[in-house]
Design a protein around this motif. Sequence first.
Motif, short mmCIF file in Angstrom:
data_model
loop_
_atom_site.label_atom_id
_atom_site.label_comp_id
_atom_site.label_asym_id
_atom_site.label_seq_id
_atom_site.Cartn_x
_atom_site.Cartn_y
_atom_site.Cartn_z
N ILE A 294 -19.90 -4.55 -3.97
CA ILE A 294 -19.81 -3.62 -5.09
C ILE A 294 -20.47 -2.29 -4.75
O ILE A 294 -19.92 -1.22 -5.01
N VAL A 295 -21.65 -2.35 -4.13
CA VAL A 295 -22.36 -1.11 -3.77
C VAL A 295 -21.57 -0.32 -2.73
O VAL A 295 -21.50 0.91 -2.79
N ALA A 296 -20.95 -1.02 -1.76
CA ALA A 296 -20.14 -0.34 -0.75
C ALA A 296 -18.98 0.41 -1.38
O ALA A 296 -18.68 1.55 -1.01
N SER A 297 -18.32 -0.22 -2.35
CA SER A 297 -17.19 0.44 -3.02
C SER A 297 -17.67 1.59 -3.90
O SER A 297 -17.04 2.66 -3.95
N ILE A 298 -18.80 1.40 -4.59
CA ILE A 298 -19.36 2.47 -5.41
C ILE A 298 -19.70 3.68 -4.55
O ILE A 298 -19.36 4.82 -4.87
N ALA A 299 -20.36 3.43 -3.42
CA ALA A 299 -20.79 4.52 -2.55
C ALA A 299 -19.61 5.27 -1.96
O ALA A 299 -19.64 6.50 -1.82
N ALA A 300 -18.55 4.54 -1.61
CA ALA A 300 -17.38 5.18 -1.01
C ALA A 300 -16.46 5.80 -2.05
O ALA A 300 -15.57 6.58 -1.69
N GLY A 301 -16.66 5.47 -3.33
CA GLY A 301 -15.84 6.07 -4.39
C GLY A 301 -14.50 5.39 -4.59
O GLY A 301 -13.52 6.05 -4.90
N VAL A 302 -14.45 4.05 -4.41
CA VAL A 302 -13.21 3.31 -4.66
C VAL A 302 -13.49 2.17 -5.63
O VAL A 302 -14.64 1.75 -5.80
N GLU A 303 -12.46 1.67 -6.25
CA GLU A 303 -12.59 0.52 -7.13
C GLU A 303 -12.97 -0.72 -6.31
O GLU A 303 -12.39 -0.94 -5.24
N PRO A 304 -13.93 -1.52 -6.77
CA PRO A 304 -14.31 -2.72 -6.00
C PRO A 304 -13.15 -3.64 -5.66
O PRO A 304 -13.10 -4.20 -4.56
N VAL A 305 -12.20 -3.78 -6.58
CA VAL A 305 -11.07 -4.68 -6.31
C VAL A 305 -10.20 -4.12 -5.18
O VAL A 305 -9.67 -4.88 -4.36
N ASN A 306 -10.07 -2.79 -5.09
CA ASN A 306 -9.30 -2.20 -3.98
C ASN A 306 -10.04 -2.39 -2.65
O ASN A 306 -9.41 -2.62 -1.61
N HIS A 307 -11.35 -2.28 -2.69
CA HIS A 307 -12.15 -2.49 -1.48
C HIS A 307 -12.01 -3.93 -0.99
O HIS A 307 -11.78 -4.18 0.20
N VAL A 308 -12.11 -4.89 -1.91
CA VAL A 308 -11.98 -6.30 -1.53
C VAL A 308 -10.60 -6.58 -0.97
O VAL A 308 -10.44 -7.26 0.05
N TRP A 309 -9.58 -6.03 -1.61
CA TRP A 309 -8.19 -6.30 -1.23
C TRP A 309 -7.88 -5.75 0.16
O TRP A 309 -7.18 -6.38 0.95
N THR A 310 -8.41 -4.55 0.49
CA THR A 310 -8.14 -3.97 1.80
C THR A 310 -9.03 -4.55 2.89
O THR A 310 -8.66 -4.57 4.06
#
Length: 550
Positions: A484-500
């Motif tokens: 969650i923190v990685a996605s927040i820091a990069a500026g993407v939705e957590p679900v998109n980060h997990v999916w990719t």
Amino acid sequence: MGITITATVTTLVGSFILAGLDAAWCVLWPSLAALVVVLVSRSALVGLLVGAVCGAILLSEGSMLGAIEQLCLNQFGPIFGSSWKLSAMLFTLILGGFVALVEAGGGLQGLVRRLLGSERAAHRRMQMTVFGFGLLVFFDGLANVMLIGRLLRSAADRCGVSREKLAYLADTTGSAVACLAFISTWIAFQLSMIREGFALAGREDVSAYGYFFRSLPTNYYCWFALILALVCVWRGFNPGPMGAVERTARESMTSGADRSSELHASHWGLAIVPIAGLTFSIPVLTYVIGSETLWPFSLSKFAAAYGSAERYVPQILVASSLLASFVAAVTYAMALRARAEQDPSLLHGVAPRRRSAESASCIFIQGVREISVPVLILVAAWMLGAAISQLGTATWLCECLQGWLPLALLPAGTFVLGAAISFSTGTSWGTMGVLMPLAIPVIYSLTAGELDLERDRLVVAAIGAVFSGAVFGDHCSPFSDTTIVASIAAGVEPVNHVWTQLPFALIAGAVALVCGFIPLGFGLPALVCCGAGALVLGCLPRVWKRSCIG
């Protein structure tokens, strides 16, 4: 919107129904409910909150008032009584202000321009810069993903690197490097779990550090995740959804954005100084607090200091971020004065010092405000984690699978079980805490008639398998705080980060299982397994050519 409401209502009604059943498998329901709602709604916050409420309903045995009490007093309230969680929130918020100051000073633009060089090679160099930063910030996974994602996302946009790729590289290097590093905020916990496992097996006279070092070659997932990230960067290997977002980012890259950013670029040293201040203040403060005497210095003494200062790590992170923010404010003021000398109208008749202080405070507050809403996702994840912990989900999974595998497949089974626990609970540390005290005693009990050398080999393999499974499941889980923190820091939705990120994690996990833990269990040397897995990963771009983007 309608399907999200339907999924939410269905999972909540299902929770009340399951609360009346006496089925042990119901402990998995909050995780499953959260996963379904996250996938349907594409919102991590909604899914995590629904999962937390489902857990509260099960724990209160279907009582509406009891569920509200459980949610408030046992899931939400304890967050603010935990120094670690409070410090994690403060660290994240302060770091948002810190990065805003570094960006406003213009030094970051100058640093990135110097690192990237020619525009033709900017895309690959940008990714190598992210990977290099990930190796540099080895001492803490949370600091790693937050610092890298928040600092470099603007530069990634200008270089045609997708935010999803940035989040993947930061997340992969963050947890994997912290798990492998012998000096990190993880090491004290890892060593304590190894000691606990041996204590339960009746062995108190072991060197936990010795077994940790011996297990490093068998921590296959962490090694293979880092190798795959390098293959991804160097060969343009982007399997699954990552390929589509990378193509889109490459097409949207414009040189005009680069030229406009150069107008505000300052000397790269104005970025290096505050970044170095944050990066090195954490290990320095930890050493000062944890060491009895500062001199003479040695690596073993440095490592021991990390173990002694374990309980102070949350406060150290906050103190370091505040110190770095002060340094960033000073460098920003220097940049503002330099610009004012070129264009005096920037000060509008205000005294330079006052103007610099007011501007720096406004920029810092704005940076904090930008990161404040995503922090709520962290709170929701912790609420769900509290429910899962109280339901005993991890223990139930261990009891279900214990004793199913022959001795040679025990390392592989430990890895798979660790991944399942970590995925369903969203915590790598929690997985280590549950599984390590079980894995070592089980091996001792199953190898009662074996030679000490064979028993030792399997124990070392099991330690590596626990660490690998914990990080693997953590990389795949939408409930993980580092994800969650990685996605927040990069500026993407957590679900998109997990999916990719999921295809990369699954590939590294499959290679760790097939080339690592299975042959290791049958006696193949650990380094041979490691080399075989690295060779397979290196050959993937040749076999899977459609996933390569030049």
